[in-house]
Design a protein around this motif. Structure first.
Motif, PDB file in Angstrom:
ATOM      1  N   ASP A 121       0.793  -1.231   0.000  1.00 21.74           N
ATOM      2  CA  ASP A 121       0.000   0.000   0.000  1.00 21.74           C
ATOM      3  C   ASP A 121       0.827   1.284   0.000  1.00 21.74           C
ATOM      4  OD1 ASP A 121      -2.305  -1.555   0.084  1.00 21.74           O
ATOM      5  OD2 ASP A 121      -2.417  -1.476   2.275  1.00 21.74           O
ATOM      6  N   ASP A 122       2.050   1.239   0.538  1.00 27.97           N
ATOM      7  CA  ASP A 122       2.762   2.479   0.817  1.00 27.97           C
ATOM      8  C   ASP A 122       4.085   2.685   0.074  1.00 27.97           C
ATOM      9  OD1 ASP A 122       0.808   3.302   2.767  1.00 27.97           O
ATOM     10  OD2 ASP A 122       1.670   1.827   4.135  1.00 27.97           O
ATOM     11  N   PHE A 123       4.628   1.665  -0.581  1.00 27.77           N
ATOM     12  CA  PHE A 123       5.964   1.780  -1.170  1.00 27.77           C
ATOM     13  C   PHE A 123       6.071   2.939  -2.157  1.00 27.77           C
ATOM     14  CE2 PHE A 123       9.329   0.799  -4.234  1.00 27.77           C
ATOM     15  CZ  PHE A 123      10.399   0.598  -3.381  1.00 27.77           C
ATOM     16  N   TYR A 124       5.092   3.123  -2.995  1.00 28.74           N
ATOM     17  CA  TYR A 124       5.164   4.169  -4.020  1.00 28.74           C
ATOM     18  C   TYR A 124       4.599   5.509  -3.549  1.00 28.74           C
ATOM     19  CZ  TYR A 124       6.555   0.558  -7.295  1.00 28.74           C
ATOM     20  OH  TYR A 124       7.230  -0.450  -7.927  1.00 28.74           O
ATOM     21  N   GLY A 125       4.188   5.581  -2.291  1.00 32.34           N
ATOM     22  CA  GLY A 125       3.628   6.823  -1.772  1.00 32.34           C
ATOM     23  C   GLY A 125       4.640   7.947  -1.733  1.00 32.34           C
ATOM     24  N   LYS A 126       4.163   9.144  -1.942  1.00 29.54           N
ATOM     25  CA  LYS A 126       5.021  10.332  -1.917  1.00 29.54           C
ATOM     26  C   LYS A 126       4.895  11.015  -0.557  1.00 29.54           C
ATOM     27  CE  LYS A 126       4.569  11.079  -6.891  1.00 29.54           C
ATOM     28  NZ  LYS A 126       5.692  10.312  -7.273  1.00 29.54           N
TER      29      LYS A 126
ATOM     30  N   ARG B 221      11.284   3.026   1.064  1.00 27.66           N
ATOM     31  CA  ARG B 221      12.352   3.091   0.065  1.00 27.66           C
ATOM     32  C   ARG B 221      13.722   3.154   0.733  1.00 27.66           C
ATOM     33  NH1 ARG B 221       8.129   5.888  -2.169  1.00 27.66           N
ATOM     34  NH2 ARG B 221       8.900   7.913  -1.449  1.00 27.66           N
ATOM     35  N   GLU B 222      13.807   3.832   1.869  1.00 28.28           N
ATOM     36  CA  GLU B 222      15.085   3.869   2.598  1.00 28.28           C
ATOM     37  C   GLU B 222      15.401   2.514   3.220  1.00 28.28           C
ATOM     38  OE1 GLU B 222      17.594   6.339   5.909  1.00 28.28           O
ATOM     39  OE2 GLU B 222      15.954   7.323   4.854  1.00 28.28           O
ATOM     40  N   VAL B 223      14.404   1.850   3.766  1.00 28.09           N
ATOM     41  CA  VAL B 223      14.613   0.508   4.322  1.00 28.09           C
ATOM     42  C   VAL B 223      15.148  -0.419   3.234  1.00 28.09           C
ATOM     43  CG1 VAL B 223      13.406  -1.563   5.137  1.00 28.09           C
ATOM     44  CG2 VAL B 223      12.962   0.642   6.214  1.00 28.09           C
ATOM     45  N   ARG B 224      14.525  -0.398   2.059  1.00 24.70           N
ATOM     46  CA  ARG B 224      14.977  -1.252   0.960  1.00 24.70           C
ATOM     47  C   ARG B 224      16.418  -0.936   0.598  1.00 24.70           C
ATOM     48  NH1 ARG B 224      13.826  -0.959  -4.561  1.00 24.70           N
ATOM     49  NH2 ARG B 224      14.691   1.098  -4.275  1.00 24.70           N
TER      50      ARG B 224
ATOM     51  N   THR C 251      18.460  -8.080  -2.124  1.00 28.02           N
ATOM     52  CA  THR C 251      17.298  -7.325  -1.644  1.00 28.02           C
ATOM     53  C   THR C 251      16.460  -6.984  -2.867  1.00 28.02           C
ATOM     54  OG1 THR C 251      18.572  -6.349   0.175  1.00 28.02           O
ATOM     55  CG2 THR C 251      16.516  -5.272  -0.428  1.00 28.02           C
ATOM     56  N   LEU C 252      15.213  -7.442  -2.870  1.00 27.74           N
ATOM     57  CA  LEU C 252      14.296  -7.181  -3.981  1.00 27.74           C
ATOM     58  C   LEU C 252      13.022  -6.552  -3.429  1.00 27.74           C
ATOM     59  CD1 LEU C 252      14.643 -10.624  -5.796  1.00 27.74           C
ATOM     60  CD2 LEU C 252      15.937  -8.523  -6.231  1.00 27.74           C
ATOM     61  N   GLY C 253      12.470  -5.620  -4.163  1.00 30.91           N
ATOM     62  CA  GLY C 253      11.250  -4.964  -3.715  1.00 30.91           C
ATOM     63  C   GLY C 253      10.256  -4.799  -4.837  1.00 30.91           C
ATOM     64  N   PRO C 254       9.213  -4.009  -4.603  1.00 33.69           N
ATOM     65  CA  PRO C 254       8.139  -3.841  -5.570  1.00 33.69           C
ATOM     66  C   PRO C 254       8.581  -3.325  -6.928  1.00 33.69           C
ATOM     67  CG  PRO C 254       7.480  -2.952  -3.466  1.00 33.69           C
ATOM     68  CD  PRO C 254       8.933  -3.299  -3.361  1.00 33.69           C
ATOM     69  N   ASP C 255       9.635  -2.544  -6.964  1.00 36.60           N
ATOM     70  CA  ASP C 255      10.085  -2.025  -8.247  1.00 36.60           C
ATOM     71  C   ASP C 255      10.974  -3.012  -8.995  1.00 36.60           C
ATOM     72  OD1 ASP C 255      11.992  -1.598  -6.287  1.00 36.60           O
ATOM     73  OD2 ASP C 255      12.531   0.409  -6.955  1.00 36.60           O
ATOM     74  N   TYR C 256      11.170  -4.204  -8.446  1.00 39.25           N
ATOM     75  CA  TYR C 256      11.920  -5.246  -9.148  1.00 39.25           C
ATOM     76  C   TYR C 256      11.023  -5.969 -10.158  1.00 39.25           C
ATOM     77  CZ  TYR C 256      14.493  -9.512 -10.113  1.00 39.25           C
ATOM     78  OH  TYR C 256      15.104 -10.559 -10.749  1.00 39.25           O
ATOM     79  N   ASN C 257       9.898  -6.524  -9.667  1.00 42.35           N
ATOM     80  CA  ASN C 257       8.947  -7.179 -10.579  1.00 42.35           C
ATOM     81  C   ASN C 257       7.607  -7.380  -9.885  1.00 42.35           C
ATOM     82  OD1 ASN C 257       9.199  -9.472  -8.945  1.00 42.35           O
ATOM     83  ND2 ASN C 257      10.401 -10.628 -10.425  1.00 42.35           N
ATOM     84  N   GLU C 258       6.637  -7.837 -10.642  1.00 41.24           N
ATOM     85  CA  GLU C 258       5.269  -8.030 -10.142  1.00 41.24           C
ATOM     86  C   GLU C 258       5.210  -9.025  -8.986  1.00 41.24           C
ATOM     87  OE1 GLU C 258       1.037  -7.546 -10.109  1.00 41.24           O
ATOM     88  OE2 GLU C 258       2.648  -6.338 -10.955  1.00 41.24           O
TER      89      GLU C 258
ATOM     90  N   HIS D  64      24.264 -11.620  -5.649  1.00 45.52           N
ATOM     91  CA  HIS D  64      24.204 -10.206  -5.260  1.00 45.52           C
ATOM     92  C   HIS D  64      23.252  -9.447  -6.173  1.00 45.52           C
ATOM     93  CE1 HIS D  64      27.361 -10.474  -2.280  1.00 45.52           C
ATOM     94  NE2 HIS D  64      27.996 -11.265  -3.125  1.00 45.52           N
ATOM     95  N   ALA D  65      22.275  -8.800  -5.562  1.00 40.10           N
ATOM     96  CA  ALA D  65      21.330  -7.962  -6.292  1.00 40.10           C
ATOM     97  C   ALA D  65      20.682  -6.984  -5.311  1.00 40.10           C
ATOM     98  CB  ALA D  65      20.249  -8.816  -6.956  1.00 40.10           C
ATOM     99  N   CYS D  66      20.483  -5.776  -5.782  1.00 39.37           N
ATOM    100  CA  CYS D  66      19.784  -4.748  -5.003  1.00 39.37           C
ATOM    101  C   CYS D  66      18.852  -4.046  -5.964  1.00 39.37           C
ATOM    102  CB  CYS D  66      20.781  -3.777  -4.408  1.00 39.37           C
ATOM    103  SG  CYS D  66      19.978  -2.416  -3.527  1.00 39.37           S
ATOM    104  N   ARG D  67      17.578  -4.417  -5.910  1.00 39.47           N
ATOM    105  CA  ARG D  67      16.606  -3.855  -6.857  1.00 39.47           C
ATOM    106  C   ARG D  67      15.285  -3.613  -6.175  1.00 39.47           C
ATOM    107  NH1 ARG D  67      17.938  -8.145 -11.570  1.00 39.47           N
ATOM    108  NH2 ARG D  67      20.080  -7.547 -11.800  1.00 39.47           N
TER     109      ARG D  67
END
Length: 77
Positions: A27-32, A40-43, A53-60, A74-77
């Protein structure tokens, strides 16, 4: 098998703060706002602690959680 099968990975869908408020990746990752900024800082900081570390902006498949693991890749996305 994924790193979850070896107990080397975790998925984090939300955080519950000391005052009881919940911050949800879905609900909140893309919030401004402060919640989005927090997530976004936690990620980004998790990238320094975990191999992957993968998050919502990595893939569906990760739209509702952070995936963190210590499996050696190793990946940070």
């Amino acid at each position: 098998l994924s790193e979850h099968a070896y107990a080397k990975a975790a998925d984090i869908a939300s955080f519950v703060l000391a005052d009881g408020r919940e911050i949800s990746v879905l609900d909140d990752f893309y919030g401004k706002d402060a919640k989005g900024d927090f997530l976004r800082e936690v990620r980004q900081r998790a990238c320094d602690l975990f191999d992957v570390t993968l998050g919502p902006d990595y893939n569906e498949a990760h739209k509702n959680h952070f995936h963190v693991d210590v499996g050696g890749d190793h990946a940070c996305r």
